[in-house]
Motif scaffolding. Structure first.
Motif, PDB file in Angstrom:
ATOM      1  N   GLY A 222      -0.014   1.135  13.448  1.00  0.00           N
ATOM      2  CA  GLY A 222       0.511   1.735  14.455  1.00  0.00           C
ATOM      3  C   GLY A 222       2.066   2.243  14.119  1.00  0.00           C
ATOM      4  N   LEU A 223       2.705   0.998  13.775  1.00  0.00           N
ATOM      5  CA  LEU A 223       4.255   1.283  13.385  1.00  0.00           C
ATOM      6  C   LEU A 223       4.277   2.433  12.302  1.00  0.00           C
ATOM      7  N   PHE A 224       3.485   2.363  11.373  1.00  0.00           N
ATOM      8  CA  PHE A 224       3.729   3.295  10.151  1.00  0.00           C
ATOM      9  C   PHE A 224       3.179   4.654  10.658  1.00  0.00           C
ATOM     10  N   GLU A 225       2.415   4.741  11.500  1.00  0.00           N
ATOM     11  CA  GLU A 225       1.757   6.200  12.281  1.00  0.00           C
ATOM     12  C   GLU A 225       2.886   6.757  12.856  1.00  0.00           C
ATOM     13  N   ILE A 226       3.613   5.947  13.607  1.00  0.00           N
ATOM     14  CA  ILE A 226       4.789   6.890  14.336  1.00  0.00           C
ATOM     15  C   ILE A 226       5.589   7.432  13.499  1.00  0.00           C
ATOM     16  N   PHE A 227       5.902   6.956  12.140  1.00  0.00           N
ATOM     17  CA  PHE A 227       6.710   7.563  11.189  1.00  0.00           C
ATOM     18  C   PHE A 227       6.090   8.498  10.374  1.00  0.00           C
ATOM     19  N   LEU A 228       4.737   8.203  10.225  1.00  0.00           N
ATOM     20  CA  LEU A 228       3.898   9.033   9.176  1.00  0.00           C
ATOM     21  C   LEU A 228       2.830  10.025   9.961  1.00  0.00           C
ATOM     22  N   GLY A 229       2.693   9.952  11.026  1.00  0.00           N
ATOM     23  CA  GLY A 229       1.398  10.630  11.792  1.00  0.00           C
ATOM     24  C   GLY A 229       2.136  12.048  11.912  1.00  0.00           C
ATOM     25  N   SER A 230       1.322  12.738  12.957  1.00  0.00           N
ATOM     26  CA  SER A 230       1.435  14.203  12.879  1.00  0.00           C
ATOM     27  C   SER A 230       2.740  14.635  13.986  1.00  0.00           C
ATOM     28  N   SER A 231       3.102  13.448  14.626  1.00  0.00           N
ATOM     29  CA  SER A 231       4.295  13.903  15.606  1.00  0.00           C
ATOM     30  C   SER A 231       5.228  12.436  15.215  1.00  0.00           C
ATOM     31  N   PRO A 232       5.881  12.561  14.109  1.00  0.00           N
ATOM     32  CA  PRO A 232       7.040  11.452  13.649  1.00  0.00           C
ATOM     33  C   PRO A 232       8.167  11.273  14.647  1.00  0.00           C
ATOM     34  N   VAL A 233       8.529  10.227  14.831  1.00  0.00           N
ATOM     35  CA  VAL A 233       9.754  10.179  15.348  1.00  0.00           C
ATOM     36  C   VAL A 233      11.185  10.579  14.613  1.00  0.00           C
ATOM     37  N   VAL A 234      10.926  10.446  13.217  1.00  0.00           N
ATOM     38  CA  VAL A 234      12.033  10.893  12.302  1.00  0.00           C
ATOM     39  C   VAL A 234      11.419  12.093  11.383  1.00  0.00           C
ATOM     40  N   PRO A 235      11.238  13.311  11.870  1.00  0.00           N
ATOM     41  CA  PRO A 235      10.722  14.375  10.952  1.00  0.00           C
ATOM     42  C   PRO A 235      11.134  14.584   9.676  1.00  0.00           C
ATOM     43  N   ASP A 236      12.605  14.584   9.620  1.00  0.00           N
ATOM     44  CA  ASP A 236      13.255  14.658   8.261  1.00  0.00           C
ATOM     45  C   ASP A 236      12.889  13.683   7.222  1.00  0.00           C
ATOM     46  N   ALA A 237      12.698  12.308   7.909  1.00  0.00           N
ATOM     47  CA  ALA A 237      12.299  11.390   6.974  1.00  0.00           C
ATOM     48  C   ALA A 237      10.979  11.553   6.457  1.00  0.00           C
ATOM     49  N   ARG A 238       9.992  12.074   7.217  1.00  0.00           N
ATOM     50  CA  ARG A 238       8.429  12.159   6.767  1.00  0.00           C
ATOM     51  C   ARG A 238       8.415  13.397   5.822  1.00  0.00           C
ATOM     52  N   ALA A 239       9.423  14.325   5.985  1.00  0.00           N
ATOM     53  CA  ALA A 239       9.316  15.501   4.886  1.00  0.00           C
ATOM     54  C   ALA A 239       9.808  15.120   3.659  1.00  0.00           C
ATOM     55  N   GLU A 240      10.695  13.999   3.678  1.00  0.00           N
ATOM     56  CA  GLU A 240      11.344  13.511   2.437  1.00  0.00           C
ATOM     57  C   GLU A 240      10.112  12.788   1.614  1.00  0.00           C
ATOM     58  N   TRP A 241       9.490  11.990   2.541  1.00  0.00           N
ATOM     59  CA  TRP A 241       8.345  10.791   1.941  1.00  0.00           C
ATOM     60  C   TRP A 241       7.015  11.945   1.272  1.00  0.00           C
ATOM     61  N   VAL A 242       7.024  12.853   1.994  1.00  0.00           N
ATOM     62  CA  VAL A 242       6.079  13.839   1.372  1.00  0.00           C
ATOM     63  C   VAL A 242       6.545  14.261  -0.231  1.00  0.00           C
ATOM     64  N   LYS A 243       7.710  14.645  -0.104  1.00  0.00           N
ATOM     65  CA  LYS A 243       8.375  15.091  -1.309  1.00  0.00           C
ATOM     66  C   LYS A 243       8.371  13.951  -2.456  1.00  0.00           C
ATOM     67  N   GLY A 244       8.667  12.695  -1.965  1.00  0.00           N
ATOM     68  CA  GLY A 244       8.317  11.590  -2.859  1.00  0.00           C
ATOM     69  C   GLY A 244       7.257  11.142  -3.394  1.00  0.00           C
ATOM     70  N   ALA A 245       6.046  11.398  -2.461  1.00  0.00           N
ATOM     71  CA  ALA A 245       4.784  11.195  -2.858  1.00  0.00           C
ATOM     72  C   ALA A 245       4.369  12.281  -3.820  1.00  0.00           C
ATOM     73  N   LYS A 246       4.703  13.547  -3.637  1.00  0.00           N
ATOM     74  CA  LYS A 246       4.722  14.382  -4.922  1.00  0.00           C
ATOM     75  C   LYS A 246       5.293  14.094  -5.995  1.00  0.00           C
ATOM     76  N   ALA A 247       6.415  13.584  -5.810  1.00  0.00           N
ATOM     77  CA  ALA A 247       7.113  13.185  -7.410  1.00  0.00           C
ATOM     78  C   ALA A 247       6.323  12.160  -7.984  1.00  0.00           C
ATOM     79  N   LEU A 248       5.726  11.104  -7.177  1.00  0.00           N
ATOM     80  CA  LEU A 248       5.173  10.020  -7.798  1.00  0.00           C
ATOM     81  C   LEU A 248       3.844  10.457  -8.427  1.00  0.00           C
ATOM     82  N   LEU A 249       3.336  11.494  -7.796  1.00  0.00           N
ATOM     83  CA  LEU A 249       1.984  11.844  -8.031  1.00  0.00           C
ATOM     84  C   LEU A 249       2.252  12.878  -9.535  1.00  0.00           C
ATOM     85  N   GLU A 250       3.326  13.361  -9.576  1.00  0.00           N
ATOM     86  CA  GLU A 250       3.487  14.336 -10.822  1.00  0.00           C
ATOM     87  C   GLU A 250       3.867  13.192 -11.984  1.00  0.00           C
TER      88      GLU A 250
END
Length: 261
Positions: A222-250
């Motif tokens: 529940g805690l992680f969903e409020i940051f990573l879910g479809s309605s995040p409490v910090v949208p800018d952070a969620r966007a950065e985490w997606v970029k970070g996940a893509k960099a880790l995948l690369e």
């Protein structure tokens, strides 16, 4: 957030097959807390909005080496003015997360940013949220803001007792500026919590111990969903985490290609 590599560090990392991560800076950190491991000449991830820096490579009291996916700032509107409250960074166990992201990519799982967030949420690896306060708040103010999104999830899961335990812990706290709140969600389903004294520079937490452990998969998710879910409490952070996940995948794909070669 723009890349902050110094040219010599960027060249060295690219030469060894590393993928650059946005908003990573090279700096020297000196740890003042005796119980923490000193970190020197460390790569850091900087939150452009708040200026808070987090170690790119981190160690916590549990799990393997972690990688910071990025950071963003939580702001609250007070009398028509946006006030910064905390900067939040997400960490994942680097090797385990990279391998799982690779498996999911080869299975055709990734079609949108939501898929990357789901991979982080559902991944079989430890993950950590690090919240760095940039103003003084009370424990009640901290939990009140989180409970607006978290309480309905816990009611649906039928586990409000775990949330009550979480709230009771924070309600006795005064969270001063530069305090860090660490929330580690383990593969075992435990939520482990540590609140630090105010810090002046990024530090490593391998020698620290959590102050509270709650065995509640619903609370951790529940805690992680409020940051990573479809309605995040910090949208800018969620966007950065997606970029970070893509960099880790690369980075994982480069390693796989090198092994095949």
């Amino acid at each position: 957030m723009q890349p902050l590599y110094r040219s010599n560090m960027r060249s060295a990392r690219l030469a060894h097959g590393h993928t650059p991560c946005p908003a990573v800076a090279f700096r020297t950190s000196h740890i003042r807390r005796k119980s923490c491991v000193p970190v020197h000449a460390s790569l850091t991830v900087k939150d452009a909005q708040s200026g808070v820096e987090f170690l790119l490579a981190q160690k916590f009291w549990q799990g393997e080496a972690y990688r910071c996916l990025g950071a963003g700032t939580r702001s609250k509107q007070i009398v028509f003015v946006n006030v910064k409250v905390y900067s939040v960074a997400a960490y994942v166990e680097a090797d385990r997360a990279a391998k799982e992201l690779g498996v999911r990519e080869r299975g055709g799982f990734f079609e949108s940013d939501d898929d990357y967030c789901s991979a982080i949420l559902d991944g079989a690896f430890n993950k950590v949220l690090t919240l760095h306060l940039v103003r003084d708040v009370t424990g009640e103010q901290f939990t009140e803001a989180i409970n607006k999104s978290l309480l309905p999830r816990m009611q649906l899961a039928g586990d409000t007792a775990s949330l009550d335990q979480f709230n009771a812990y924070f309600n006795s706290k005064n969270l001063a500026n530069n305090t860090e709140v660490l929330l580690l969600w383990s593969m075992a389903g435990d939520l482990e919590v540590l609140v630090t004294p105010p810090i002046s520079s990024p530090q490593e937490y391998s020698e620290e111990k959590p102050e509270m452990r709650i065995n509640s998969p619903a609370l951790g998710r529940g805690l992680f969903e409020i940051f990573l879910g479809s309605s995040p409490v910090v949208p800018d952070a969620r966007a950065e985490w997606v970029k970070g996940a893509k960099a880790l995948l690369e980075s994982e794909n480069i390693k796989r290609a090198s092994r095949k070669a």
